[in-house]
Design a protein around this motif. Structure first.
Motif, mmCIF file in Angstrom:
data_model
loop_
_atom_site.group_PDB
_atom_site.id
_atom_site.type_symbol
_atom_site.label_atom_id
_atom_site.label_comp_id
_atom_site.label_asym_id
_atom_site.label_seq_id
_atom_site.Cartn_x
_atom_site.Cartn_y
_atom_site.Cartn_z
ATOM 1 N N SER A 287 0.863 -1.185 0.000
ATOM 2 C CA SER A 287 0.000 0.000 0.000
ATOM 3 C C SER A 287 0.897 1.233 0.000
ATOM 4 N N PRO A 288 0.371 2.394 -0.441
ATOM 5 C CA PRO A 288 1.202 3.608 -0.437
ATOM 6 C C PRO A 288 1.773 3.929 0.933
ATOM 7 N N ARG A 289 0.983 3.739 1.986
ATOM 8 C CA ARG A 289 1.478 4.052 3.325
ATOM 9 C C ARG A 289 2.632 3.130 3.708
ATOM 10 N N LYS A 290 2.484 1.824 3.409
ATOM 11 C CA LYS A 290 3.549 0.882 3.748
ATOM 12 C C LYS A 290 4.803 1.154 2.932
ATOM 13 N N VAL A 291 4.630 1.560 1.693
ATOM 14 C CA VAL A 291 5.788 1.901 0.864
ATOM 15 C C VAL A 291 6.532 3.091 1.462
ATOM 16 N N GLY A 292 5.777 4.118 1.867
ATOM 17 C CA GLY A 292 6.392 5.288 2.485
ATOM 18 C C GLY A 292 7.095 4.945 3.787
ATOM 19 N N LEU A 293 6.453 4.113 4.596
ATOM 20 C CA LEU A 293 7.061 3.703 5.864
ATOM 21 C C LEU A 293 8.312 2.872 5.625
ATOM 22 N N GLY B 22 16.374 4.914 -1.396
ATOM 23 C CA GLY B 22 15.899 5.311 -2.715
ATOM 24 C C GLY B 22 15.803 4.154 -3.681
ATOM 25 N N ILE B 23 16.862 3.364 -3.762
ATOM 26 C CA ILE B 23 16.869 2.226 -4.673
ATOM 27 C C ILE B 23 15.826 1.199 -4.255
ATOM 28 N N LEU B 24 15.648 1.060 -2.943
ATOM 29 C CA LEU B 24 14.677 0.114 -2.415
ATOM 30 C C LEU B 24 13.249 0.473 -2.816
ATOM 31 N N SER B 25 12.955 1.771 -2.887
ATOM 32 C CA SER B 25 11.554 2.204 -2.922
ATOM 33 C C SER B 25 11.062 2.766 -4.242
ATOM 34 N N ARG B 26 11.926 3.150 -5.141
ATOM 35 C CA ARG B 26 11.423 3.910 -6.297
ATOM 36 C C ARG B 26 10.498 3.108 -7.201
ATOM 37 N N GLY B 27 10.790 1.803 -7.377
ATOM 38 C CA GLY B 27 9.877 0.995 -8.168
ATOM 39 C C GLY B 27 8.510 0.890 -7.512
ATOM 40 N N LYS C 117 4.729 2.067 -8.818
ATOM 41 C CA LYS C 117 3.597 1.138 -8.837
ATOM 42 C C LYS C 117 2.351 1.767 -8.238
ATOM 43 N N PHE C 118 2.528 2.561 -7.193
ATOM 44 C CA PHE C 118 1.379 3.184 -6.537
ATOM 45 C C PHE C 118 1.169 4.629 -6.991
ATOM 46 N N ASN C 119 1.790 5.002 -8.118
ATOM 47 C CA ASN C 119 1.588 6.305 -8.754
ATOM 48 C C ASN C 119 1.913 7.471 -7.821
ATOM 49 N N MET C 120 2.966 7.308 -7.048
ATOM 50 C CA MET C 120 3.491 8.395 -6.214
ATOM 51 C C MET C 120 4.719 8.974 -6.890
ATOM 52 N N SER C 121 4.897 10.276 -6.759
ATOM 53 C CA SER C 121 5.969 10.944 -7.488
ATOM 54 C C SER C 121 7.341 10.617 -6.911
ATOM 55 N N ARG C 122 8.342 10.645 -7.784
ATOM 56 C CA ARG C 122 9.718 10.471 -7.334
ATOM 57 C C ARG C 122 10.149 11.653 -6.463
ATOM 58 N N LEU D 119 7.117 11.818 8.688
ATOM 59 C CA LEU D 119 6.157 10.818 9.158
ATOM 60 C C LEU D 119 4.723 11.256 8.899
ATOM 61 N N TYR D 120 4.449 12.548 9.086
ATOM 62 C CA TYR D 120 3.100 13.059 8.808
ATOM 63 C C TYR D 120 2.753 12.865 7.334
ATOM 64 N N THR D 121 3.711 13.179 6.462
ATOM 65 C CA THR D 121 3.482 13.027 5.026
ATOM 66 C C THR D 121 3.221 11.572 4.665
ATOM 67 N N VAL D 122 4.005 10.665 5.260
ATOM 68 C CA VAL D 122 3.883 9.246 4.939
ATOM 69 C C VAL D 122 2.567 8.672 5.451
ATOM 70 N N ILE D 123 2.241 8.949 6.697
ATOM 71 C CA ILE D 123 1.068 8.340 7.323
ATOM 72 C C ILE D 123 -0.239 8.936 6.793
ATOM 73 N N SER D 124 -0.249 10.275 6.631
ATOM 74 C CA SER D 124 -1.481 10.932 6.179
ATOM 75 C C SER D 124 -1.680 10.820 4.672
ATOM 76 N N GLY D 125 -0.575 10.692 3.940
ATOM 77 C CA GLY D 125 -0.670 10.661 2.488
ATOM 78 C C GLY D 125 -0.909 12.023 1.873
ATOM 79 N N LYS D 126 -0.873 13.090 2.683
ATOM 80 C CA LYS D 126 -1.144 14.435 2.203
ATOM 81 C C LYS D 126 0.156 15.156 1.830
ATOM 82 N N THR D 127 0.091 15.924 0.766
ATOM 83 C CA THR D 127 1.227 16.759 0.356
ATOM 84 C C THR D 127 0.728 18.178 0.116
#
Length: 461
Positions: free
Chosen positions: A107-113, A134-139, A143-148, A210-218
């Motif tokens: 999920s996007p939250r788990k990817v961010g975490l 970075g290398i771990l997460s960019r793919g 996949k979840f359509n989040m920006s680099r 952490l707020y950005t990752v958990i809330s998903g808000k930018t």
């Protein structure tokens, strides 16, 4: 020499870093000017530019008279070799594959975490932290359509704050070396540990991530980037041959655990009494040995190949080692010149003491932004801030925390920072896009931190 000339070297350093945006030149100019002033201070009435240059060179050579300083310089080189071994072995890529195939991020939250906690775990070195995360997460971000750009922000705003809070790394050892010249109320290690709850910028930066990752808000420019994720991609991608995850995991675990063990050992069972420069050198050397043995016994690398890889990695860090060398020399020279004592007198006479931490944070921010390096900022400001502690009785943890926080904040805002560039490369994000989208978050953290240091000054001083 208790007059205004004693502040000339640090002023020249600040002018040069604003003008040329080059910290090595700034440190050398400051050191040379300090040595020329010292020649006149000891009664040398006739001297040439050559005598000033000779005195400068001898001051640099004198850095090696301290075993602790020499350990820091050797450690800085060995880190380059260790990073080169990890890259060449393909261990980073293998670990990424293992984690993805294990279904950890769905999920996007788990990817961010995952990105955040990877940066937290790899606290040994900031560039290694951002490369791994970075290398771990960019793919996964794709996949979840989040920006680099969001990925670049997360890893950049995690790496340096974590490195400056979890100080069992080169950052801690370097700062301990800079503190070694001053008779502080407590030991250098205790003082450094005391900065952790007072390093407001690092804490605020991590909370924002952490707020950005958990809330998903930018917000702001980062929100714009999220609406068009493909626009944030860089033109190049990092590719590494995958081998075995142990080629990264085992050396890294060796370094982390042995560093803690060596701190206990050199401190006779007391972690806070441990010798930071010895521990970090021993742990890094052991990690390099483990990495070498793993790659050599794999049958894919000959001894000469590994030596070449190691020295190439060391060469990549030579500019950093030069900064460390000049900063140690400058700190010793300014102490002999009496710069800190003179500035302490000025502060005592003209500035309310409660505002000193906030002003040191601001100064650190400006210098770090202009040079793109937090380490060079520490080298310029610690020799100024620590005499204030000694002569005016200011809380050493608060003063040091303000300097460290300012260095990290300016580094986050700077487009010429090496961490900014590595974060862009590791995430596959365009460099200017990363700077544009991270800046609003860093500025929010910087303003809150400035206010926090004013409040802390009122309470603690």
């Amino acid at each position: 020499m208790s007059n205004w000339l004693t502040v000339l070297p640090p002023i020249l350093a600040i002018i040069v870093v604003f003008w040329r945006k080059e910290v090595i030149l700034a440190l050398f100019v400051a050191l040379a000017s300090s040595e020329i002033l010292l020649l006149s201070q000891v009664g040398v009435t006739y001297y040439t530019p050559l005598s000033g240059l000779i005195s400068t060179l001898e001051r640099i050579v004198g850095v090696f008279s301290s075993a602790g300083n020499t350990r820091i310089l050797i450690f800085s080189l060995l880190v380059g070799a260790l990073l080169a071994f990890m890259r060449a072995s393909g261990g980073v890529t293998a670990l990424v594959t293992k984690l993805i195939n294990g279904g950890i991020a769905n999920s996007p939250r788990k990817v961010g975490l995952l990105s955040f906690f990877t940066g937290v775990v790899v606290f040994i070195e900031s560039n290694l932290s951002v490369l791994t995360a970075g290398i771990l997460s960019r793919g996964l971000f794709d996949k979840f359509n989040m920006s680099r750009a969001r990925l670049a922000y997360i890893i950049d705003s995690t790496s340096a704050p974590i490195c400056i809070l979890i100080l069992l790394n080169g950052w801690g050892a370097y700062i301990l070396a800079l503190l070694g010249n001053y008779e502080l109320p407590e030991s250098s290690v205790s003082t450094l540990i005391g900065t952790i709850p007072l390093n407001f910028y690092a804490i605020i930066a991590l909370v924002l991530v952490l707020y950005t990752v958990i809330s998903g808000k930018t917000y702001g420019t980062l929100a714009e980037a999220e609406r068009n994720p493909q626009a944030t991609l860089a033109h190049t991608e990092i590719e590494q041959p995958a081998t075995k995850a142990r080629y990264m995991l085992l050396p890294l675990m060796t370094m982390v655990f042995s560093m803690v063990g060596f701190m206990f050992w050199t401190g006779n069972g007391e972690l806070t009494s441990g010798d930071g420069s010895k521990s970090v050198l021993y742990a890094t050397s052991l990690a390099c040995l483990v990495s070498y043995v793993l790659m050599r016994t794999s049958g894919q690398y000959r001894h000469k190949q590994l030596i070449d890889i190691g020295f190439k990695g060391m060469g990549e860090l030579l500019p950093l080692v030069t900064i460390v060398l000049l900063s140690l020399a400058l700190g010793t020279s300014l102490k002999a010149l009496g710069t800190g004592n003179f500035i302490a007198g000025l502060v005592a006479d003209s500035l309310p003491l409660f505002i000193v931490p906030a002003m040191l944070f601001l100064a650190g921010s400006l210098i770090s932004f202009s040079t793109g390096t937090s380490w060079g900022t520490f080298a310029i400001l610690i020799p100024i801030g620590m005499p204030l502690v000694v002569n005016l009785g200011l809380p050493p943890e608060l003063i040091l925390a303000a300097i460290l926080g300012g260095g990290v904040f300016g580094d986050h805002c700077s487009p010429i920072s090496d961490t900014t560039a590595v974060s862009s490369i590791a995430s596959g994000c365009d460099l200017l896009e990363h700077v544009r989208t991270q800046l609003p978050y860093a500025l929010v953290g910087g303003v809150l931190t400035f206010i926090a240091y004013i409040v802390a000054g009122l309470v603690m001083i």
